[in-house]
Design a protein around this motif. Sequence first.
Motif, PDB file in Angstrom:
ATOM      1  N   ILE A 124       6.601 -58.778  -4.093  1.00  0.00           N
ATOM      2  CA  ILE A 124       7.163 -58.851  -2.742  1.00  0.00           C
ATOM      3  C   ILE A 124       6.436 -57.840  -1.862  1.00  0.00           C
ATOM      4  O   ILE A 124       6.075 -56.750  -2.320  1.00  0.00           O
ATOM      5  CB  ILE A 124       8.691 -58.598  -2.765  1.00  0.00           C
ATOM      6  CG1 ILE A 124       9.309 -58.837  -1.381  1.00  0.00           C
ATOM      7  CG2 ILE A 124       9.036 -57.224  -3.310  1.00  0.00           C
ATOM      8  CD1 ILE A 124      10.821 -58.926  -1.399  1.00  0.00           C
ATOM      9  N   LEU A 125       6.190 -58.227  -0.622  1.00  0.00           N
ATOM     10  CA  LEU A 125       5.409 -57.391   0.287  1.00  0.00           C
ATOM     11  C   LEU A 125       6.010 -57.449   1.686  1.00  0.00           C
ATOM     12  O   LEU A 125       6.537 -58.493   2.108  1.00  0.00           O
ATOM     13  CB  LEU A 125       3.955 -57.858   0.343  1.00  0.00           C
ATOM     14  CG  LEU A 125       3.215 -57.907  -0.999  1.00  0.00           C
ATOM     15  CD1 LEU A 125       3.269 -59.300  -1.605  1.00  0.00           C
ATOM     16  CD2 LEU A 125       1.766 -57.473  -0.822  1.00  0.00           C
ATOM     17  N   PHE A 126       5.898 -56.330   2.405  1.00  0.00           N
ATOM     18  CA  PHE A 126       6.439 -56.225   3.755  1.00  0.00           C
ATOM     19  C   PHE A 126       5.338 -55.837   4.735  1.00  0.00           C
ATOM     20  O   PHE A 126       4.517 -54.975   4.436  1.00  0.00           O
ATOM     21  CB  PHE A 126       7.530 -55.148   3.846  1.00  0.00           C
ATOM     22  CG  PHE A 126       8.619 -55.261   2.821  1.00  0.00           C
ATOM     23  CD1 PHE A 126       9.290 -56.446   2.611  1.00  0.00           C
ATOM     24  CD2 PHE A 126       8.968 -54.148   2.061  1.00  0.00           C
ATOM     25  CE1 PHE A 126      10.298 -56.527   1.666  1.00  0.00           C
ATOM     26  CE2 PHE A 126       9.973 -54.220   1.120  1.00  0.00           C
ATOM     27  CZ  PHE A 126      10.642 -55.421   0.914  1.00  0.00           C
ATOM     28  N   PRO A 127       5.355 -56.394   5.919  1.00  0.00           N
ATOM     29  CA  PRO A 127       4.528 -55.852   7.001  1.00  0.00           C
ATOM     30  C   PRO A 127       5.282 -54.704   7.669  1.00  0.00           C
ATOM     31  O   PRO A 127       6.464 -54.483   7.386  1.00  0.00           O
ATOM     32  CB  PRO A 127       4.396 -57.040   7.959  1.00  0.00           C
ATOM     33  CG  PRO A 127       5.733 -57.726   7.830  1.00  0.00           C
ATOM     34  CD  PRO A 127       6.126 -57.573   6.370  1.00  0.00           C
ATOM     35  N   LYS A 128       4.620 -54.008   8.545  1.00  0.00           N
ATOM     36  CA  LYS A 128       5.304 -53.020   9.377  1.00  0.00           C
ATOM     37  C   LYS A 128       5.718 -53.725  10.672  1.00  0.00           C
ATOM     38  O   LYS A 128       4.861 -54.242  11.399  1.00  0.00           O
ATOM     39  CB  LYS A 128       4.384 -51.834   9.663  1.00  0.00           C
ATOM     40  CG  LYS A 128       4.091 -50.977   8.441  1.00  0.00           C
ATOM     41  CD  LYS A 128       3.054 -49.905   8.726  1.00  0.00           C
ATOM     42  CE  LYS A 128       1.667 -50.492   8.840  1.00  0.00           C
ATOM     43  NZ  LYS A 128       0.606 -49.451   8.946  1.00  0.00           N
ATOM     44  N   ILE A 129       7.009 -53.757  10.923  1.00  0.00           N
ATOM     45  CA  ILE A 129       7.528 -54.451  12.102  1.00  0.00           C
ATOM     46  C   ILE A 129       8.088 -53.430  13.082  1.00  0.00           C
ATOM     47  O   ILE A 129       8.906 -52.584  12.721  1.00  0.00           O
ATOM     48  CB  ILE A 129       8.610 -55.477  11.724  1.00  0.00           C
ATOM     49  CG1 ILE A 129       8.037 -56.503  10.734  1.00  0.00           C
ATOM     50  CG2 ILE A 129       9.142 -56.168  12.975  1.00  0.00           C
ATOM     51  CD1 ILE A 129       9.013 -57.567  10.321  1.00  0.00           C
ATOM     52  N   PHE A 130       7.643 -53.541  14.314  1.00  0.00           N
ATOM     53  CA  PHE A 130       8.075 -52.606  15.346  1.00  0.00           C
ATOM     54  C   PHE A 130       8.926 -53.318  16.398  1.00  0.00           C
ATOM     55  O   PHE A 130       8.682 -54.482  16.742  1.00  0.00           O
ATOM     56  CB  PHE A 130       6.863 -51.973  16.030  1.00  0.00           C
ATOM     57  CG  PHE A 130       6.205 -50.893  15.211  1.00  0.00           C
ATOM     58  CD1 PHE A 130       6.427 -49.562  15.492  1.00  0.00           C
ATOM     59  CD2 PHE A 130       5.371 -51.223  14.147  1.00  0.00           C
ATOM     60  CE1 PHE A 130       5.829 -48.564  14.732  1.00  0.00           C
ATOM     61  CE2 PHE A 130       4.756 -50.232  13.391  1.00  0.00           C
ATOM     62  CZ  PHE A 130       4.996 -48.897  13.686  1.00  0.00           C
TER      63      PHE A 130
END
Length: 277
Positions: A124-130
């Motif tokens: 599982i992987l996440f982007p950086k969300i702003f």
Amino acid sequence: MEKTAILFGIVCFREKYWEAQSFKNLVDSYRKFTTTINLNICIYDNTDFNDWVLHPEHLLQESIIFDYYRDASNSGISAAFNYFAKLSKQKGIKWVVFLDQDTSLPEDFFPKYYHTAITTNKNILFPKIFLGEHLLSPSHYKYFRTSRIEKISSEIILNNITAINSGLMVKTEFFLVNGGYNKNLRVDFCDHDFIEKINNKNVVADIIDVTLHQEFSAKTNNKAKSIERYKIYVKDLRVYKKNKNKVLFFFRVDLPHLLKEIYRNRSLEFLKIRIKP
């Protein structure tokens, strides 16, 4: 290299998908990257208008493999993401990426996700969300509240961690083995609910070197729309809080959200909705 390593699933609601920010950005990013690798997109259209008819065939090119599913009953986000995962499994695609219609994607979105998909050893992987200038996701999650991660590295151990839906990349099999999203949650809490299931189990997630910017269509100054949105929120809240500390949940989630809606809309209609059996 695999010609189709990822299924990108986009959930749309009352918006023509080709006008959605995430769809336009994804296709642009793909076309600037290459034409030798297929782009596999699935649209799950929750639009509940009776006269909603779309004809997508002329919009795409041969290397873009496109699936479109209309759910006029508006079953919600969980139903859409579970559908994407099942479709990905049927197609033999290793990864699935979930996208909201209103997420802005950078030009290098497709190549970075594709490169990550064929090189990572994580599930599982996440982007950086702003949201604006503030890191919104991933975040710490404790006692039903999120708090900002001040310094984020290239990977993160899922101990009291959560992340929002959009941009999430997960192995298809890992998602399904862990039960997918709770089908009884239409919109709210479904991301927290899924990631809670894999927290504190020595799961490590990669942080994709991509920055996304999120807008929330649920935010509105229209009182009528806010009321309808709050009705959905309350239904999901009642599902999510089962088997949780009811007192803690009430004071940290339920009551603050209710008071915010009452104050923002200058209306006690929200209280009536909340106390209605």
